[in-house]
Design a protein around this motif. Structure first.
Motif, PDB file in Angstrom:
ATOM      1  N   MET A 134       0.908  -1.361   0.065  1.00 33.20           N
ATOM      2  CA  MET A 134      -0.108  -0.127  -0.127  1.00 33.20           C
ATOM      3  C   MET A 134       1.194   1.157   0.250  1.00 33.20           C
ATOM      4  O   MET A 134       0.580   2.439  -0.714  1.00 33.20           O
ATOM      5  N   SER A 172      -8.278   3.797   1.142  1.00 35.50           N
ATOM      6  CA  SER A 172      -8.996   3.468   1.940  1.00 35.50           C
ATOM      7  C   SER A 172      -9.986   2.373   1.294  1.00 35.50           C
ATOM      8  O   SER A 172     -10.731   1.302   2.681  1.00 35.50           O
ATOM      9  N   VAL A 184      -8.198  -1.218   1.985  1.00 34.15           N
ATOM     10  CA  VAL A 184      -8.212  -1.677   3.628  1.00 34.15           C
ATOM     11  C   VAL A 184      -9.613  -2.505   3.504  1.00 34.15           C
ATOM     12  O   VAL A 184      -9.793  -3.188   4.244  1.00 34.15           O
TER      13      VAL A 184
END
Length: 473
Positions: free
Chosen positions: A401, A428, A431
């Motif tokens: 990431m 976001s 995740v």
């Protein structure tokens, strides 16, 4: 444009992935004759080879791509100079690789040490430069068919030898080394004629040192950047070996990480097809229209990668049951989910780094790749003794990431960027997708089918919207 890109990706990917899919489908055959020790030995040896492999090309792929784009009528002379230099360098590099393997091969494979070294070193010394340059030539000139054909034939050859040596001859981990060796020979023969006789790219062994020094000044800063991919993809197994993690535990992690690497290899087909389009867009500086086109392309690819990895992870437990005929190896699927989800970082990574590389801001790439790679190693050194191989999967995801999204923070990128890529929104989403799919991994088949249908409908909608938005480019 998007449809043309996907058609190129299909040519790269379908031919390359047919043998890879065949290799996956052979897992029920060969895993009956393999142990965690076999996977552990193969994982450790491969880790050492990949660790040094970034030094083989010395980062000169950057010079090759740049010269092809900037000097379309005389790039051949530059490439032939580089070919001659790399041919000489490969001999010296082969001895270094052999020495490292002599030291790094696990004790469980000591009886086959010399055989493993020769099978790994000889193709690098005498065949590797041809494959390296030929692949780049066909890729950046938007001629995917030769690469695809070569990948198909080499893949089928490798799969066939794998089955013969592992399932029939019962050679265990040595089967992988034999199949890779003969696959390298076949690949060289397929590239040699068109590359040398049709393209006339014979090496110039009396190369000009001034040209080589100039090229190395651009390429050397890229080496840490390329090395970081090893630190992310394979260093976990090397760190485990150094920390004296038991070889069977390394083998369990190796089978889990292999599914992430399967996806990475498959996604490279899309990356190969996308690279010429990115170059076409960013070659026009201060053009907001082409900047938006590059961003739209990145968003479409990121959505595709996120959807595909989510779907694969949702069904990964069932895939392990179907493909792995070894109860001990099947226990690796939760680790595989975490690792696989990390590998959807690539489109957003390309969105930032392609611009940095083309503008020759190669000296800042270490802030993306080296920090990610070194961070992965340091976290593994600290966390693996405390939490075992599960920690390695989590650190891989976190590091991937960082690799994908940190480029958007660089001053050099912000100064040249004309449009907002919304990196933190995409991060976001990734995740959240990991947390959701990890929790859903053990739900019943009916619910998985229902979710799959819903995601599939969403994927069709995304493709339709992206195709209408980008295809006119």
């Amino acid at each position: 444009m998007l449809r043309r890109l996907l058609s190129h990706a299909a040519i790269y990917g379908l031919a390359a992935q047919v043998p890879r899919v065949a290799g996956i489908l052979t897992l029920p055959i060969i895993t009956q004759y393999l142990t965690t020790v076999d996977y552990g030995v193969a994982g450790v040896v491969t880790a050492y080879v990949l660790a040094l492999n970034t030094l083989h090309s010395l980062g000169l792929s950057v010079v090759m791509i740049s010269s092809f784009a900037r000097y379309p009528t005389r790039y051949q002379w530059i490439w032939r100079q580089l070919h001659g230099f790399l041919s000489v360098w490969s001999i010296a590099f082969g001895f270094v690789l052999g020495a490292v393997l002599w030291w790094g091969i696990p004790a469980e494979a000591a009886e086959n040490r010399w055989e493993i070294i020769l099978l790994q070193v000889l193709p690098v010394m005498f065949l590797g430069v041809t494959e390296f340059q030929a692949m780049f030539l066909y890729q950046i000139s938007q001629r995917p068919f030769p690469v695809a054909l070569r990948s198909f034939i080499v893949g089928i050859t490798t799969v066939g030898i794998n089955i013969y040596t592992i399932a029939y001859l019962k050679l265990g981990y040595m089967g992988w080394f034999y199949s890779n060796f003969f696959g390298s020979i076949v690949g060289f023969l397929l590239y040699a004629y068109p590359f040398y006789f049709k393209e006339k790219l014979w090496p110039i062994l009396r190369f000009r040192w001034s040209r080589i020094k100039q090229s190395l000044q651009v390429s050397i800063p890229v080496i840490p950047h390329h090395f970081s991919f090893f630190l992310l993809d394979a260093s976990d197994k090397l760190v485990m070996d150094v920390l004296r993690v038991q070889v069977p535990r390394i083998g369990l992690y190796n089978i889990a990480s292999s599914f992430g690497l399967y996806f990475m290899a498959a996604s490279n087909a899309v990356v190969q097809a996308a690279s010429p389009f990115y170059i076409q867009y960013i070659a026009q500086p201060n053009n907001e229209k082409t900047a938006r086109q590059a961003r739209d392309l990145t968003f479409a690819l990121q959505a595709l990668f996120l959807i595909v990895t989510f779907m694969l992870c949702l069904w990964l437990k069932e895939l392990f049951i179907l493909l792995i005929r070894n109860e001990e190896l099947r226990q690796a699927y939760p680790l595989a989910i975490i690792i696989l989800m990390g590998y959807n970082y690539k489109p957003m990574y390309l969105g930032a780094t392609n611009q940095l590389v083309y503008r020759e801001h190669t000296k800042v790439l270490w802030k993306i790749s080296s920090v990610a790679g070194v961070g992965n190693v340091l976290l593994n050194i600290v966390l693996i003794p405390l939490y075992g191989i599960q920690a390695a999967a989590l650190t891989t995801f976190v590091s991937l990431m960082y690799m994908g999204y940190s480029g958007y923070l660089l001053k050099e990128y912000r100064q040249m960027s004309l449009v907002n890529y919304y990196p933190w929104l995409w991060l976001s989403l990734t995740v959240i997708a990991l947390l959701v799919v990890y929790l859903l991994a053990d739900i019943n088949l009916f619910m998985k089918t229902f979710i799959t249908a819903g995601v599939g409908i969403g994927a069709i909608a995304v493709y339709w919207f992206s195709g209408n938005r980008i295809s006119k480019s």
